[in-house]
Design a protein around this motif. Structure first.
Motif: not given
Length: 339
Positions: A4-9, A19-25, A36-39, A67-74
């Motif tokens: 889970a990647i949390a970002t306000d941007a 751009r950095s987050l999109q390309e890295t993902a 999975h992005f949390v925005t 949202r995080l409970d749905e993603i069930r991140p590791d």
């Protein structure tokens, strides 16, 4: 691993963080990571003061937890220090789960440009936010050293890549402006310091790509410059390829992805000798860094475009994603060590 990647941007914002987050993902599946992005998308929000295009989610805690409970991140990575970042940070701390963060923006400089708030206060707030993180990822060695001096701990490097397929030399592209064409790409805001470029008395064309809260004022003050507004994808790549030199004016950016896009397009860079440019284009065969920006532009115009392109070809998003993946802190690894 589900991350889970949390970002306000986030989109539709156009900036280096997004751009950095999109390309890295996009490159992370090659290292066994599904992002999975949390925005703030779909949440009530308010415009950020002085940045109406950036909206901050309000009363986001319960929705973010669902949202995080749905993603069930590791694993969890918190990319920004806004309301989404705070909500996910709180979710992790409440559950005693490890997380990583990243430092993209030199907020102390941004705040100081708008209000008389001592930078030590802003750094104290940032240390508090990032302090519980198992690792805080920074884009350059210079930034790692700077944050270390301000008391930040557990710092690791996460560099940035560039799309060398999209951004490339295109000999057939011509722009119908007087030469040399001096290009600036970025958000038009006070901390970007673009007036340092626009106020120069130089022959040729000052070409500006980007939008932001300062655009109307800059267009009024500098009528001789050409303002094209925001451009992305192929349209942006063709503008890079048709220019003669790239001018980077920011003294506050932690990296400056646009400099790598310029290099990939065969454009030498002119910039100030400050963190960001020092790390990204410190080699004098691809850029000129000088406090006299006009001198830097004149010198950069003499550099070999082929060497600029060669430098960019060594900087892939896959390599950047590998650094990012290796710095993550999966929940399972912590639980295994605890057992």
């Amino acid at each position: 691993m589900r991350l889970a990647i949390a970002t306000d941007a986030w989109s539709p914002q156009i900036n280096g963080v997004v751009r950095s987050l999109q390309e890295t993902a996009a490159a992370l599946p090659g290292f066994g990571v599904a992002a999975h992005f949390v925005t703030a998308e779909g949440l009530p929000s308010l415009p950020l003061p002085t940045y109406p295009d950036i909206r901050l989610a309000i009363m986001a805690g319960p929705a973010i937890a669902r949202r995080l409970d749905e993603i069930r991140p590791d694993a969890v990575h918190i990319a920004t220090e806004g309301t989404i970042g705070h909500a996910v940070r709180r979710w992790c701390l409440t559950r005693q789960l490890p997380f990583t963060t990243s430092y993209h923006t030199r907020y102390p400089d941004y705040v100081r440009a708008r209000a008389p708030i001592p930078e030590a206060w802003t750094y104290a707030w940032l240390r508090h936010f990032h302090g519980p993180a198992r690792r805080t990822m920074v884009p350059t060695e210079t930034m790692r050293q700077e944050l270390s001096r301000w008391g930040f701990a557990n710092l690791s490097l996460w560099a940035r890549g560039v799309d060398t397929q999209l951004f490339r030399p295109r000999p057939a592209v011509t722009l119908d402006y007087p030469r040399p064409i001096m290009l600036s790409v970025g958000r038009l805001a006070v901390e970007k310091n673009i007036e340092a470029f626009l106020a120069l008395d130089l022959p040729g064309t000052k070409l500006v790509v980007g939008d932001g809260p300062q655009r109307a004022e800059l267009e009024r003050r500098f009528p001789d410059a050409v303002f094209l507004g925001s451009r992305t994808g192929e349209a942006l790549a063709q503008i890079y390829a048709g220019a003669d030199v790239f001018v980077f004016t920011s003294r506050t950016d932690t990296y400056g992805n646009v400099m790598q896009e310029a290099l990939a397009s065969g454009l030498p860079v002119a910039a100030f000798p400050v963190p960001g440019p020092i790390d990204v284009v410190g080699d004098p065969v691809i850029a000129c860094l000088d406090e006299d920006l006009a001198k830097a532009i004149r010198t950069a115009l003499t550099l070999d475009p082929g060497r600029c392109r060669a430098a960019a070809e060594a900087r892939s998003w896959s390599a950047a994603a590998r650094q990012f993946a290796e710095a993550l802190c999966p929940f399972g690894a912590i639980r295994s060590r605890a057992a």
